[in-house]
Design a protein around this motif. Structure first.
Motif, PDB file in Angstrom:
ATOM      1  N   PRO A  90       0.795  -1.232   0.000  1.00 20.85           N
ATOM      2  CA  PRO A  90       0.000   0.000   0.000  1.00 20.85           C
ATOM      3  C   PRO A  90       0.828   1.284   0.000  1.00 20.85           C
ATOM      4  O   PRO A  90       0.356   2.331  -0.460  1.00 20.85           O
ATOM      5  N   TRP A  91       2.056   1.218   0.515  1.00 20.14           N
ATOM      6  CA  TRP A  91       2.882   2.423   0.620  1.00 20.14           C
ATOM      7  C   TRP A  91       3.602   2.754  -0.685  1.00 20.14           C
ATOM      8  O   TRP A  91       4.179   3.841  -0.819  1.00 20.14           O
ATOM      9  N   LEU A  92       3.596   1.840  -1.654  1.00 17.81           N
ATOM     10  CA  LEU A  92       4.372   2.019  -2.885  1.00 17.81           C
ATOM     11  C   LEU A  92       3.495   2.190  -4.120  1.00 17.81           C
ATOM     12  O   LEU A  92       4.001   2.218  -5.241  1.00 17.81           O
ATOM     13  N   ASN A  93       2.208   2.300  -3.924  1.00 22.40           N
ATOM     14  CA  ASN A  93       1.263   2.345  -5.046  1.00 22.40           C
ATOM     15  C   ASN A  93       1.392   3.623  -5.877  1.00 22.40           C
ATOM     16  O   ASN A  93       0.956   3.668  -7.023  1.00 22.40           O
ATOM     17  N   LEU A  95       4.272   5.134  -6.799  1.00 17.39           N
ATOM     18  CA  LEU A  95       5.484   5.176  -7.614  1.00 17.39           C
ATOM     19  C   LEU A  95       5.251   4.567  -8.994  1.00 17.39           C
ATOM     20  O   LEU A  95       4.488   3.606  -9.112  1.00 17.39           O
ATOM     21  N   PRO A  96       5.917   5.069 -10.043  1.00 16.65           N
ATOM     22  CA  PRO A  96       5.888   4.375 -11.344  1.00 16.65           C
ATOM     23  C   PRO A  96       6.481   2.974 -11.177  1.00 16.65           C
ATOM     24  O   PRO A  96       7.591   2.811 -10.688  1.00 16.65           O
ATOM     25  N   GLY A  97       5.727   1.976 -11.583  1.00 13.68           N
ATOM     26  CA  GLY A  97       6.150   0.601 -11.349  1.00 13.68           C
ATOM     27  C   GLY A  97       5.426  -0.035 -10.197  1.00 13.68           C
ATOM     28  O   GLY A  97       5.414  -1.263 -10.051  1.00 13.68           O
ATOM     29  N   ARG A  98       4.846   0.793  -9.336  1.00 13.30           N
ATOM     30  CA  ARG A  98       4.004   0.388  -8.227  1.00 13.30           C
ATOM     31  C   ARG A  98       4.526  -0.850  -7.484  1.00 13.30           C
ATOM     32  O   ARG A  98       5.555  -0.799  -6.844  1.00 13.30           O
ATOM     33  N   LEU A  99       3.816  -1.976  -7.582  1.00 11.73           N
ATOM     34  CA  LEU A  99       4.134  -3.127  -6.732  1.00 11.73           C
ATOM     35  C   LEU A  99       5.474  -3.782  -7.072  1.00 11.73           C
ATOM     36  O   LEU A  99       5.975  -4.598  -6.289  1.00 11.73           O
ATOM     37  N   LEU A 100       6.073  -3.448  -8.217  1.00  7.10           N
ATOM     38  CA  LEU A 100       7.402  -3.982  -8.512  1.00  7.10           C
ATOM     39  C   LEU A 100       8.425  -3.493  -7.494  1.00  7.10           C
ATOM     40  O   LEU A 100       9.419  -4.168  -7.218  1.00  7.10           O
ATOM     41  N   HIS A 101       8.183  -2.315  -6.921  1.00  8.55           N
ATOM     42  CA  HIS A 101       9.104  -1.795  -5.910  1.00  8.55           C
ATOM     43  C   HIS A 101       9.045  -2.611  -4.617  1.00  8.55           C
ATOM     44  O   HIS A 101       9.967  -2.550  -3.811  1.00  8.55           O
ATOM     45  N   VAL A 102       7.946  -3.349  -4.433  1.00 13.34           N
ATOM     46  CA  VAL A 102       7.861  -4.215  -3.253  1.00 13.34           C
ATOM     47  C   VAL A 102       8.984  -5.247  -3.288  1.00 13.34           C
ATOM     48  O   VAL A 102       9.535  -5.623  -2.248  1.00 13.34           O
ATOM     49  N   ASN A 103       9.335  -5.736  -4.497  1.00 12.51           N
ATOM     50  CA  ASN A 103      10.437  -6.693  -4.610  1.00 12.51           C
ATOM     51  C   ASN A 103      11.712  -6.127  -3.999  1.00 12.51           C
ATOM     52  O   ASN A 103      12.420  -6.801  -3.243  1.00 12.51           O
ATOM     53  N   VAL A 104      12.019  -4.880  -4.340  1.00 13.49           N
ATOM     54  CA  VAL A 104      13.252  -4.256  -3.856  1.00 13.49           C
ATOM     55  C   VAL A 104      13.186  -4.018  -2.354  1.00 13.49           C
ATOM     56  O   VAL A 104      14.099  -4.394  -1.606  1.00 13.49           O
ATOM     57  N   LEU A 105      12.099  -3.404  -1.904  1.00 17.24           N
ATOM     58  CA  LEU A 105      11.992  -3.058  -0.489  1.00 17.24           C
ATOM     59  C   LEU A 105      11.864  -4.298   0.384  1.00 17.24           C
ATOM     60  O   LEU A 105      12.488  -4.390   1.452  1.00 17.24           O
ATOM     61  N   ALA A 106      11.088  -5.287  -0.070  1.00 18.92           N
ATOM     62  CA  ALA A 106      10.916  -6.510   0.714  1.00 18.92           C
ATOM     63  C   ALA A 106      12.234  -7.280   0.808  1.00 18.92           C
ATOM     64  O   ALA A 106      12.579  -7.809   1.868  1.00 18.92           O
ATOM     65  N   CYS A 107      12.984  -7.337  -0.280  1.00 14.20           N
ATOM     66  CA  CYS A 107      14.288  -8.007  -0.239  1.00 14.20           C
ATOM     67  C   CYS A 107      15.257  -7.257   0.675  1.00 14.20           C
ATOM     68  O   CYS A 107      16.068  -7.865   1.369  1.00 14.20           O
ATOM     69  N   GLY A 108      15.158  -5.920   0.677  1.00 16.31           N
ATOM     70  CA  GLY A 108      16.001  -5.147   1.578  1.00 16.31           C
ATOM     71  C   GLY A 108      15.669  -5.418   3.032  1.00 16.31           C
ATOM     72  O   GLY A 108      16.562  -5.592   3.868  1.00 16.31           O
ATOM     73  N   VAL A 109      14.370  -5.475   3.342  1.00 15.54           N
ATOM     74  CA  VAL A 109      13.949  -5.730   4.717  1.00 15.54           C
ATOM     75  C   VAL A 109      14.321  -7.146   5.139  1.00 15.54           C
ATOM     76  O   VAL A 109      14.918  -7.366   6.204  1.00 15.54           O
ATOM     77  N   PHE A 110      13.974  -8.138   4.298  1.00 15.73           N
ATOM     78  CA  PHE A 110      14.286  -9.517   4.675  1.00 15.73           C
ATOM     79  C   PHE A 110      15.791  -9.770   4.650  1.00 15.73           C
ATOM     80  O   PHE A 110      16.316 -10.534   5.468  1.00 15.73           O
ATOM     81  N   GLY A 111      16.512  -9.112   3.711  1.00 17.94           N
ATOM     82  CA  GLY A 111      17.958  -9.275   3.658  1.00 17.94           C
ATOM     83  C   GLY A 111      18.637  -8.815   4.922  1.00 17.94           C
ATOM     84  O   GLY A 111      19.696  -9.348   5.308  1.00 17.94           O
ATOM     85  N   SER A 112      18.025  -7.828   5.616  1.00 21.00           N
ATOM     86  CA  SER A 112      18.630  -7.322   6.837  1.00 21.00           C
ATOM     87  C   SER A 112      18.528  -8.302   7.998  1.00 21.00           C
ATOM     88  O   SER A 112      19.180  -8.104   9.026  1.00 21.00           O
ATOM     89  N   THR A 212      -6.954   3.115  -3.768  1.00 16.71           N
ATOM     90  CA  THR A 212      -6.254   3.901  -2.753  1.00 16.71           C
ATOM     91  C   THR A 212      -6.736   3.521  -1.357  1.00 16.71           C
ATOM     92  O   THR A 212      -7.888   3.113  -1.163  1.00 16.71           O
ATOM     93  N   MET A 213      -5.827   3.672  -0.379  1.00 10.62           N
ATOM     94  CA  MET A 213      -6.148   3.367   1.016  1.00 10.62           C
ATOM     95  C   MET A 213      -5.891   4.607   1.865  1.00 10.62           C
ATOM     96  O   MET A 213      -5.006   5.407   1.562  1.00 10.62           O
ATOM     97  N   SER A 214      -6.633   4.714   2.949  1.00 10.73           N
ATOM     98  CA  SER A 214      -6.373   5.777   3.904  1.00 10.73           C
ATOM     99  C   SER A 214      -5.117   5.435   4.706  1.00 10.73           C
ATOM    100  O   SER A 214      -4.649   4.289   4.700  1.00 10.73           O
ATOM    101  N   PHE A 215      -4.592   6.420   5.387  1.00 17.24           N
ATOM    102  CA  PHE A 215      -3.401   6.201   6.209  1.00 17.24           C
ATOM    103  C   PHE A 215      -3.659   5.143   7.268  1.00 17.24           C
ATOM    104  O   PHE A 215      -2.808   4.288   7.535  1.00 17.24           O
ATOM    105  N   ARG A 216      -4.848   5.180   7.871  1.00 17.52           N
ATOM    106  CA  ARG A 216      -5.193   4.191   8.889  1.00 17.52           C
ATOM    107  C   ARG A 216      -5.232   2.779   8.302  1.00 17.52           C
ATOM    108  O   ARG A 216      -4.762   1.820   8.923  1.00 17.52           O
ATOM    109  N   GLU A 217      -5.771   2.636   7.081  1.00 18.01           N
ATOM    110  CA  GLU A 217      -5.832   1.319   6.427  1.00 18.01           C
ATOM    111  C   GLU A 217      -4.432   0.808   6.098  1.00 18.01           C
ATOM    112  O   GLU A 217      -4.154  -0.390   6.223  1.00 18.01           O
ATOM    113  N   LYS A 218      -3.566   1.721   5.675  1.00 23.06           N
ATOM    114  CA  LYS A 218      -2.181   1.321   5.395  1.00 23.06           C
ATOM    115  C   LYS A 218      -1.501   0.807   6.660  1.00 23.06           C
ATOM    116  O   LYS A 218      -0.795  -0.218   6.626  1.00 23.06           O
TER     117      LYS A 218
END
Length: 435
Positions: A90-93, A95-112, A212-218
């Motif tokens: 929901p936080w990356l919707n 950006l151009p590319g939208r959910l593809l950025h989840v791959n990068v951010l999720a790998c960064g989080v799990f990689g840590s 779209t989601m509200s801040f509370r939903e995110k």
């Protein structure tokens, strides 16, 4: 017999053993033992072997390695990958590319928290590939971004590869960890920037935006990630503040990962035992390689080969940039045949004197080495991330390799950037550990 002939003979023996299918650790031990036979002064090869292996294996710093591996194994068996995709999407919707950025951010989080490239790639790909395909995202960019982003598992601390390098090069594990933060962020920005540019260039390949989601939903979607983010923050804060050593942070990380697994309801007797055995298998493999590498390094030190090699490189009068370019090409070639840890332990003893002679800091060189190992993870024929995605997607190796090619060149760009601007790597180690 001269040093040139001895070094050629030892390299020939090592390659012959590796080509014959001998385990890398055993091949290194055998090559080191043969090298000791060329040392004068009646230095006993057997006692040196015993003391060197014991001295390196009993290292307090090396105790962090099995703990970080175990930490990743525990979290690998939770529902982390599912919740990570739901929580980050929901936080990356916007950006151009939208959910593809989840791959990068999720790998960064799990990689840590995983420390492993293959584990990071497999964990995120398991949930991301079906979700992206269901939503109509281009499969090529999906595969390529996962292959590239999976390598963040060894660049963002804590990293198994960084621990191996720090032990092999005799540098501070914490300083190497600190040095990896900003380059890890740099690689994530490069990946996301490419995804955004590709999406703008090919707008028809991207599906329509999610509702779209509200801040509370995110926040509600992301609430399951709070324990993990707290664990990451705790480990990083302890490392950067000096409250705990890398080994102590690893122990806290294991305790925290057990708590998260219990929180998610994934901590059972079977999952606990599987995580222990998985960590044991990986650690035994790495320890055998490190033992062989340490003995071979000692053997080569006695023969004087590294000293002579460094002097020869110095006599070529290569500029520091030319040396880094030559080493990058060398590691790209090695990456076509060897895994990352093997590349490090096989070359560190020889290369470290060269880079010191050229004026590079060993901590900086550790991050350079991790980046070129990342290149090996996404380059055929032995790119582990390519194997993972080939298995999970059902695509042939050529398709996956071509999809990952742009991200390989982005890693080359990252190496060029940290070479031109070494402060990106060194600012945090120098800030927290001024010389």
């Amino acid at each position: 017999m001269g040093l040139l002939e001895i070094s050629g003979l030892l390299l020939l023996l090592l390659f012959a053993l590796l080509a014959g299918g001998v385990w890398i650790g055993i091949a290194l031990l055998a090559t080191g033992y043969v090298g000791m036979q060329f040392v004068g002064g009646n230095i006993p090869a057997g006692p040196v072997l015993a003391t060197k292996i014991w001295g390196n294996s009993a290292s307090w710093e090396l105790a962090a390695l099995p703990l970080f591996i175990w930490m990743g194994e525990i979290l690998f068996r939770t529902k982390l990958s599912d919740e990570m995709f739901r929580g980050l999407a929901p936080w990356l919707n916007w950006l151009p590319g939208r959910l593809l950025h989840v791959n990068v951010l999720a790998c960064g989080v799990f990689g840590s928290v995983s420390g492993s490239s293959a584990a990071t790639c497999a964990t995120v790909a398991k949930i991301a590939l079906p979700e992206l395909k269901k939503r109509g995202y281009n499969e090529k960019i999906s595969l390529g971004s996962l292959a590239g982003a999976g390598t963040l598992g060894i660049l963002i601390p804590p990293s198994i590869t960084m621990v191996v390098y720090a032990v092999a090069a005799n540098v501070s594990i914490i300083q190497v960890f600190l040095a990896g933060f900003l380059p890890g962020l740099l690689v994530m920005v490069l990946y996301s920037g490419y995804i955004a540019a590709w999406s703008l260039a090919y707008p028809k390949e991207s599906p329509p935006p999610e509702p779209t989601m509200s801040f509370r939903e995110k926040l509600h979607e992301s609430k399951q990630l709070i324990p993990l983010m707290f664990l990451i923050a705790l480990v990083f804060a302890a490392l950067m503040s000096g409250w705990a050593t890398a080994t102590e942070c690893a122990a806290w990380g294991v305790l925290g990962s057990l708590a998260i697994a219990w929180w998610h309801g994934a901590l059972t007797k079977d999952s606990f035992w599987q995580s222990v055995m998985g960590a044991t298998r990986v650690n035994c493999m790495i320890m055998l390689i490190l033992a062989g590498a340490s003995y071979m390094s000692t053997s080569m030190g006695y023969t004087g080969i590294p000293r002579e090699l460094a002097a020869w490189v110095d006599s070529l009068k290569l500029s520091p940039y030319m040396l880094i370019a030559a080493l990058t090409l060398m590691y790209i070639v090695l990456g076509a045949a060897l895994d990352g840890i093997s590349m490090i332990v096989l070359t560190t003893a020889i290369v470290i004197p060269m880079v010191k002679q050229a004026g590079f800091d060993p901590v900086w060189f550790g991050i350079f080495l991790v980046l070129v190992v990342e290149m090996a993870e996404v380059s055929p024929p032995v790119g582990f991330n390519l194997f993972v995605l080939q298995t999970m997607s059902g695509k042939d190796s050529n398709t996956v390799a071509l999809a990952a090619l742009p991200f390989f060149f982005l890693l080359v760009a990252a190496v060029a950037i940290i070479t031109l601007f070494p402060s990106i790597v060194m600012v945090l180690p120098q800030w927290f550990y001024p010389s």
